[in-house]
Scaffold this motif. Structure first.
Motif, mmCIF file in Angstrom:
data_model
loop_
_atom_site.group_PDB
_atom_site.id
_atom_site.type_symbol
_atom_site.label_atom_id
_atom_site.label_comp_id
_atom_site.label_asym_id
_atom_site.label_seq_id
_atom_site.Cartn_x
_atom_site.Cartn_y
_atom_site.Cartn_z
ATOM 1 N N ASN A 209 62.306 26.602 36.566
ATOM 2 C CA ASN A 209 63.504 26.960 35.503
ATOM 3 C C ASN A 209 63.483 28.293 34.940
ATOM 4 O OD1 ASN A 209 63.778 24.101 34.573
ATOM 5 N ND2 ASN A 209 61.563 24.228 34.390
ATOM 6 N N CYS A 210 63.496 29.320 35.917
ATOM 7 C CA CYS A 210 63.822 30.717 36.061
ATOM 8 C C CYS A 210 64.637 31.190 35.139
ATOM 9 C CB CYS A 210 63.388 31.428 37.172
ATOM 10 S SG CYS A 210 61.794 31.430 37.896
ATOM 11 N N GLU A 211 65.996 30.745 35.378
ATOM 12 C CA GLU A 211 67.201 30.972 35.014
ATOM 13 C C GLU A 211 67.166 30.772 33.531
ATOM 14 O OE1 GLU A 211 71.999 30.709 35.358
ATOM 15 O OE2 GLU A 211 70.728 29.661 36.883
ATOM 16 N N ARG A 212 66.653 29.563 33.038
ATOM 17 C CA ARG A 212 66.528 29.202 31.601
ATOM 18 C C ARG A 212 65.602 30.136 30.568
ATOM 19 N NH1 ARG A 212 68.477 24.494 29.152
ATOM 20 N NH2 ARG A 212 66.832 24.345 28.151
ATOM 21 N N ARG A 213 64.544 30.218 31.515
ATOM 22 C CA ARG A 213 63.327 31.219 30.958
ATOM 23 C C ARG A 213 63.969 32.601 30.587
ATOM 24 N NH1 ARG A 213 60.143 30.372 34.539
ATOM 25 N NH2 ARG A 213 59.149 28.548 33.664
ATOM 26 N N ALA A 214 64.863 33.097 31.556
ATOM 27 C CA ALA A 214 65.590 34.360 31.093
ATOM 28 C C ALA A 214 66.696 34.238 30.093
ATOM 29 C CB ALA A 214 66.332 34.824 32.557
ATOM 30 N N GLU A 215 67.246 32.882 30.093
ATOM 31 C CA GLU A 215 68.183 32.848 28.984
ATOM 32 C C GLU A 215 67.087 32.818 27.488
ATOM 33 O OE1 GLU A 215 70.156 29.396 29.804
ATOM 34 O OE2 GLU A 215 71.367 30.094 31.441
ATOM 35 N N TYR A 216 66.193 32.067 27.738
ATOM 36 C CA TYR A 216 65.374 32.019 26.334
ATOM 37 C C TYR A 216 65.239 33.510 25.985
ATOM 38 C CZ TYR A 216 62.224 29.739 23.104
ATOM 39 O OH TYR A 216 61.681 29.443 21.819
ATOM 40 N N LEU A 217 64.410 34.248 26.738
ATOM 41 C CA LEU A 217 63.970 35.629 26.657
ATOM 42 C C LEU A 217 64.851 36.538 25.975
ATOM 43 C CD1 LEU A 217 61.732 37.921 26.648
ATOM 44 C CD2 LEU A 217 62.025 38.190 29.025
#
Length: 417
Positions: A209-217
């Protein structure tokens, strides 16, 4: 700006030169300068948050180990002015009601992202392992919440989800967790060790989920800027805002808010909630900046904020100095001996809380190590800081009495000292 060097320089003696006392200093001038300091502190909080956001964007565009370290440093630098703003919370309801979205802690980080299998969380919290980053929907009790979109506004709605204060989805500590990850070292040396590859898109992504983690940050950073922008405007001169409301009240009421804020942060919050609770429970879960091991600086800059309001001084993020009419001036006009003794206690407490920074930076004994059950020397150091804050609070009450401000009653947060 080198954060460690900046922190160490602030601890050196005689950093602030208190301006010569003007016999013409009035209560209203002191309250107005208090508002000036508040505006400067929130302006610096905003500008450093914007620098943090820029570092996050650069990192996410091309994740690397060095890039993540740059973002972490920017986060620590953003904490410097913000922690000095907390003295404005108590007494100013507009600040206290707002700050939870930016600085709520401790949090159940499993709400946000992956955690260790033995992760300890608040019992009965349905959101404690919801893992928004890995989920398109989360279930809290009978309610199913769509989290397909990770946007700033949606994150704000998830705070205190299901009625639990441990469900914190936004603010400095949510960002801190997304940068450092869990600190799994207990009371041993070391902070969180999240790999930069948690943000690499594609086959090199770690923990999913790296893309969603980046979106969250990115969303959490954007919300932080939005919130700080709003508060900066509340203290800006010449606007129809909270500053104008404060200055329209009697100067006595303004001074009461100043002194109540100083005393409540000194006693109930810093000595009590942030030090005493963690020390008595030997609990790293109750450490303020628990993922980054930056707690020593958070405590120090809280104390610095109290000192700023009493002395009418503030060192801005660019290194420039702001100074003006102060409570110290008012006390000195009434009782020079009392003013000298009160100032000495403020200096002693700032120096004492500064020993927590020295322990971390010189001896590699961070706050989570100092509060360990088997660290008698560390426990004594923290307890000495607590007791110095108690004495400082007594000096704040003494200052109030000298200048005729009654009904102070600083908040103890139900702690006994």
């Amino acid at each position: 700006m080198n954060h460690v060097k900046f922190a160490r320089n602030l601890i050196t003696a005689s950093l602030f030169v208190i301006p010569s006392i003007s016999q013409a200093t009035t209560q209203s001038e002191v309250v107005e300068h208090y508002a000036d300091i508040a505006h400067a502190v929130y302006s610096d909080s905003l500008s450093t948050a914007q620098k943090l956001d820029k570092a996050i964007t650069t990192f996410l565009n091309n994740p690397s180990k060095d890039g993540l370290e740059t973002v972490k440093l920017a986060w620590k630098e953003a904490r410097v002015p913000y922690q000095q703003s907390e003295v404005f919370r108590f007494g100013n309801a507009i600040v206290d009601e707002w700050e939870g979205q930016l600085n709520a802690w401790p949090l159940d980080e499993g709400l946000i992202d992956y955690v260790a299998d033995d992760y300890q969380y608040e019992l009965g919290n349905d959101g404690a392992k919801a893992n928004i980053v890995a989920s398109k929907s989360i279930k809290i009790g009978a309610e199913t919440i769509d989290v397909t979109s990770i946007k700033a506004e949606q994150l704000a709605d998830l705070n205190e989800l299901g009625g639990s204060e441990a469900n914190v989805a936004t603010g400095y500590h949510a960002i801190e967790f997304l940068l450092w990850g869990q600190d799994l070292n207990g009371t041993n040396s070391g902070a969180g060790e999240r790999p930069y590859t948690d943000y690499v898109i594609g086959s090199a992504c770690t923990n999913g989920n790296c893309e969603r983690r980046a979106e969250y940050l990115k969303a959490a950073s954007e919300l932080l800027i939005k919130d700080l922008s709003w508060m900066e405007k509340q203290w800006k001169e010449g606007e129809k805002n909270y500053r104008a409301e404060l200055l329209s009240e009697s100067s006595e009421q303004g001074l009461r808010k100043m002194l109540f804020g100083m005393g409540s942060l000194s006693l109930g919050e810093l000595a009590g909630e942030r030090m005493k609770v963690a020390l008595e429970a030997n609990s790293t879960e109750d450490e303020h900046d628990c993922f980054s091991d930056n707690t020593h600086n958070s405590h120090y800059y809280n104390e610095q904020g109290i000192y700023n309001v009493y002395t009418g001084t503030y060192t801005r993020a660019d290194g420039s100095q702001l100074s003006g009419p102060s409570i110290h001036d008012l006390v000195a006009k009434k009782d020079a001996k009392a003013a000298k003794e009160i100032k000495q206690q403020f200096d002693a407490t700032r120096t004492q809380v500064g020993t927590l920074v020295s322990a971390a930076e010189k001896d590699n004994q961070h706050f989570d190590q100092l509060i360990a059950a088997d660290n008698a020397v560390g426990n004594a150091l923290v307890n000495k800081s607590i007791m110095s804050l108690v004495l400082q609070t007594a000096s704040i009450e003494r200052a109030a009495n000298v200048i005729g401000i009654t009904s102070l009653n600083p908040d103890t947060a139900d702690h006994e000292f």
